[in-house]
Design an enzyme around this catalytic site. Structure first.
Site, PDB file in Angstrom:
ATOM      1  CG  ASP A 326      27.803  -5.337 -13.427  1.00 46.38           C
ATOM      2  OD1 ASP A 326      26.999  -5.481 -14.498  1.00 46.38           O
ATOM      3  OD2 ASP A 326      27.439  -5.178 -12.517  1.00 46.38           O
ATOM      4  CG  ASP A 613      27.876  -5.996  -7.753  1.00 47.67           C
ATOM      5  OD1 ASP A 613      27.299  -6.299  -8.814  1.00 47.67           O
ATOM      6  OD2 ASP A 613      28.076  -4.877  -7.328  1.00 47.67           O
ATOM      7  CG  ASP A 617      27.241  -9.760 -12.739  1.00 52.58           C
ATOM      8  OD1 ASP A 617      26.823  -9.459 -13.748  1.00 52.58           O
ATOM      9  OD2 ASP A 617      27.343  -9.004 -11.713  1.00 52.58           O
TER      10      ASP A 617
END
Length: 882
Positions: A326, A613, A617
């Site tokens: 990410d 995080d 996700d």
């Protein structure tokens, strides 16, 4: 779909008056109906369940079977030793999983957010867990949203939703909006606020429409309940090895009985011999040693800020060749930062470090306007408010234009708040003589309301050429993925209305800002590439912004290597899988897209790690071969879905963890090959003595002693061998690769043959001293005991010395450093002392049927024992020269 209903409909349906809120009695009733506002976790396994889970292994089954057989025939010592190994292995596994879970719980022990709620006509602060549908929540900047809300009031309200949508820029919220399209995506539901997002600017009120598992976060958490219980490569290797060794043990037992039958030996004696061979075939300590090596690896990893939830995940890291990461907060700092500022014909970069920089009067005026025309604060390294405004205040702070000082010197006496139509904000502040309007916003809108410009400290008419130059520079900054913000001012003698503030302004300049990459990530990505690992960026941000960051970090080289979520939707699974290999950046993606990306990479046989995080996700963390969550900024849901948690939220730690994983696997491989070489030597010594009708050179208890004591210590020491510095210059290991690849199987066989042959040689020498040979009949017990003692010492000592050669397949022990693995040297010394003890202490030598050797024979057995090490080192020398 609460967003599609009007405020009145929502309040009527929830039966609440926004002016007074719910009564205490009604809250209690709803709390009983809906339960606490807390995400449900999976029920924890008991220690007993964890213990029995450790026993589900083919090798363990074989060991338990061997223990039962030896118990049945009255060999109680053997049974106890084998069962102790089984229990030890299970206890280690339980302890490590329990310890990892405790570490995770410690990460999650954060204080429960407090919430301002209107109840019984009063505003009170309560724990967010006590909220129920219908509660009226008050929102202000800096507060987390405690549940899903339908907004009923908003004033310049902005909410940062990156944990849910991946967007790093806050979303403007408008309570009065009623959205008619039932397919409106989360990021566009401007009249809603969602659990675990953060209010960064303005204020508002909302009515709770969903709590706990009925929130958007809760829905994602439900996806994670689907168990993906796929074995890691190490688990598969160990299961296969266990089956092979189990079948080998059974085959040897059957073969012994067949040979014994034709040789007309005593069947009970041969049954004991068969058990001895079965014991020799199975490295009893192997499961425990692998667990110990993994556990020690996990302990080392915790020191580099990586908490591993399950032991085999350590090894999986060593096979990773794709890291899907990410962007927001993982590759970047998750905070907007001004990197450039521009006054006409003068573009300057903000220094990356330091403060107290020199700036011209015009540049200081630009920064002064940007700081005063903001509501954010920044003190002691902590900021509150809108991230864009925090970036402006930080910019002023670095140029010694602190917000607190400027506010004290230039008190705000009026303002025209920001709105999305004007895309401007203005404040009226006191000056020494009169007042000054400070305006910031979109550069194109500022150009429309500005008539003059400040150029080299002088106010001059704003010409069309100047406007074009400003717009050209703004486009150039935008192409570099910078968010552009302009500033203007005007001096007035008296206080004026908000509308008058934004007329006939003097343009000062503009700034460009970005959510910058983490400083250390670029080097980590370079290291990952050198190690044959491909980094992939996955983000909810815009394509150009994502590609610009990816280029800076070295993830991508051109925009052709990127794809948006909308473009993914246009492709079939097969088409997407075909194109996946050429892509490095995925922008504007949803949680479903992330899962699809991970699966597409896995379809090509890649071992995929997903790093993130946010709540969004979590599904992809679960579907990846190994999911890595952030411990500080990560949500509880993402931590629960991950296999590993980074306590420092540092992408660099992942590269270190991969290096550690590779070394741990290599060390386990060394231990396994070493154990199998040693046990093969035992098989050869016993099998050939039976095959050629010789006396058995070793008894079952002697084999157990060697396997569980002498083997175990050096095997564990090999498991903690210092890491190979060149391991990150090699390509990731194929997870389908056998333990015996790259000639390891051949080396194990050669080592086993040498050890077994030398053991028989020592047994022969012992018999020869008393005038007997291997083919002699009716050999006295004391002669057999002496010969077996010599075989016993050679078998044990040769294994101990051979462990030194197992540290590397190509490097000599002198290149590695003879004492660089002090644990191994210690294990060899302890092993030799144990051998001496069991031979020289009377009651032990009697129990194991051994006796003390002469000084001459000690010289013979130690000379024979060192031969495998010497031959192995000579072979390495030829290997390096070829």
């Amino acid at each position: 779909m609460w967003f599609a209903k009007s405020q009145e409909e929502v309040l009527r349906e929830l039966n609440v008056n926004p002016a007074t809120g719910l009564s205490s009695q009604e809250v209690q009733t709803r709390l009983e109906k809906y339960g606490a506002n807390k995400l449900k976790g999976k029920p924890k396994k008991s220690l007993i369940a964890l213990f029995f889970a450790q026993l589900k292994d083919m090798l363990i089954y074989v060991l338990i079977g061997a223990a039962l057989i030896t118990l049945f025939i009255g060999e109680y010592v053997d049974s106890i030793i084998i069962l102790l190994v089984v229990v030890l292995n299970a206890v280690i596994g339980v302890f490590q999983e329990f310890k990892a879970e405790k570490a995770i719980e410690a990460l999650q022990q954060m204080s429960t957010p407090k919430t301002l709620v209107r109840r019984n006509g009063e505003v009170v602060e309560i724990s967010s867990e006590e909220l129920v549908p219908g509660d009226i929540i008050l929102i202000d900047a800096g507060r987390f949203i405690p549940a899903d809300l339908r907004l009923i009031e908003s004033a310049n309200l902005q909410i940062e939703e990156s944990a849910l949508t991946g967007e790093s820029v806050p979303t403007e919220k408008i309570a009065q909006e009623t959205l008619k399209d039932p397919k409106t995506p989360l990021g566009d539901q401007v009249n809603m606020a969602f659990m675990s997002t953060l209010a960064t600017y303005g204020r508002g009120e909302g009515v709770v429409v969903g709590t706990a598992m009925e929130t958007e976060i809760g829905k994602i958490a439900k996806i994670l309940d689907e168990e993906i219980d796929e074995m890691t490569p190490l688990q598969k290797r160990m299961e296969e090895l266990g089956k092979v060794l189990g079948y080998l043990a059974i085959g040897i037992c059957v073969l012994i009985f067949v040979i014994s039958f034709f040789q007309k030996r005593d069947l009970f004696e041969m049954f004991m011999t068969a058990i001895s061979l079965a014991v020799a075939a199975i490295p009893e300590g192997l499961p425990a040693i692998v667990a110990i090596v993994l556990a020690l690896g996990v302990t080392r990893m915790s020191k580099i800020n990586a908490i591993v939830k399950k032991l085999p995940a350590v090894e999986t890291l060593g096979s990773v060749n794709i890291i899907c990461s990410d962007k927001t907060g993982t590759l970047t700092q998750n905070q907007m930062t001004v990197v450039k500022y521009y006054t006409l014909n003068d573009l300057q970069e903000v220094p990356r470090e330091g403060s107290g920089f020199n700036a011209s009067l015009q540049e200081k005026d630009l920064m002064k306007t940007l700081v005063l025309c903001s509501d954010a604060t920044y003190e002691h390294g902590q900021g509150t408010g809108d991230p864009t405004e925090i970036a402006l205040v930080v910019l002023g702070d670095r140029f010694n234009l602190g917000k607190k000082t400027l506010n004290a010197e230039h008190k705000r006496v009026g303002e025209h708040p920001f709105d999305s139509d004007r895309k401007l904000m203005s404040t009226l502040n006191e000056e020494d003589r009169g007042y000054r309007v400070h305006t910031k916003g979109a550069i194109d809108n500022l150009l429309k309301i500005s008539t003059t410009a400040l150029v080299e400290g002088k106010v001059v008419p704003l010409t069309e050429e100047m406007k074009k130059e400003y717009l050209r520079m703004a486009d150039e900054m935008s192409d570099a993925a910078l968010r552009v913000l302009g500033a203007a001012y005007k001096d007035v003698d008296t206080m004026i209305s908000p509308k008058e503030m934004e007329q006939d302004l003097t343009l000062l300049g503009m700034v460009g800002m970005i959510d910058p990459p983490r400083l250390e990530v670029k080097d980590s990505i370079r290291d990952a590439k050198l190690a044959g690992i491909t980094p992939i960026m996955i983000t909810g941000d815009h394509k150009n912004t994502a590609v610009a960051i990816a280029k800076e970090l070295g993830i991508a080289e051109s925009i052709e290597e990127s794809m948006t979520g909308a473009e993914i939707d246009e492709l079939s699974d097969a088409e997407f899988s075909e194109r996946i290999g050429s892509l490095r950046v995925f922008a504007r993606v949803s949680p479903e897209h992330k899962v699809k990306i991970v699966k597409a990479f896995k379809s090509h046989g890649n071992i995929v790690s997903m790093t993130g995080d946010g709540v969004n996700d979590a599904p992809s963390l679960k579907n990846a071969d190994i999911g890595v969550a952030m411990g500080i900024t990560g949500t509880d849901v993402s931590k629960g879905a991950a296999d590993m948690i980074l306590t420092d939220d540092n992408f660099t730690t992942i590269v270190h963890a991969i290096e550690e994983g590779r070394n741990i696997y290599n060390n386990i491989r060394k231990s396994v090959i070493f154990l199998l070489s040693c046990n093969l030597g035992e098989i050869i010594a016993i099998f050939f003595s039976v095959l050629f009708f010789w006396p058995v050179p070793l008894l079952a208890t002697q084999l157990l002693w060697i396997n569980l004591i002498t083997d175990t210590l050096p095997a564990i020491a090999l498991g903690v061998d210092p890491g190979d510095k060149e391991v990150m210059r090699q390509k990731p290991r194929d997870p389908k690769e056998s333990f015996f690849a790259h000639g390891a199987g051949v080396r194990a066989i050669i080592g086993g043959v040498l050890i077994g042959t030398l053991t028989l040689v020592a047994f022969y020498v012992g018999l020869r001293e008393y005038g007997y040979s291997l083919g002699s009949m009716a050999i006295p017990d004391d002669v057999l005991t002496y010969a077996r003692t010599m075989a016993f010492v050679v078998l044990a000592a040769s294994q101990l010395f051979y462990s030194l050669a197992m540290r590397s397949a190509t490097k000599s022990i002198f290149t590695l450093g003879f004492f660089s693995n002090k644990y191994l040297i210690g294990a060899i010394i302890v092993g030799l002392l144990l051998q001496l003890t069991v031979i020289s202490v009377p009651f032990l030598s009697s129990a194991f049927k051994l006796q003390m050797l002469s000084l001459r024979d000690w010289g013979i057995v130690l000379s024979l024992a060192v031969i495998p090490l010497i031959l192995k080192e000579i072979y390495k020398t030829f290997l390096r020269r070829s």
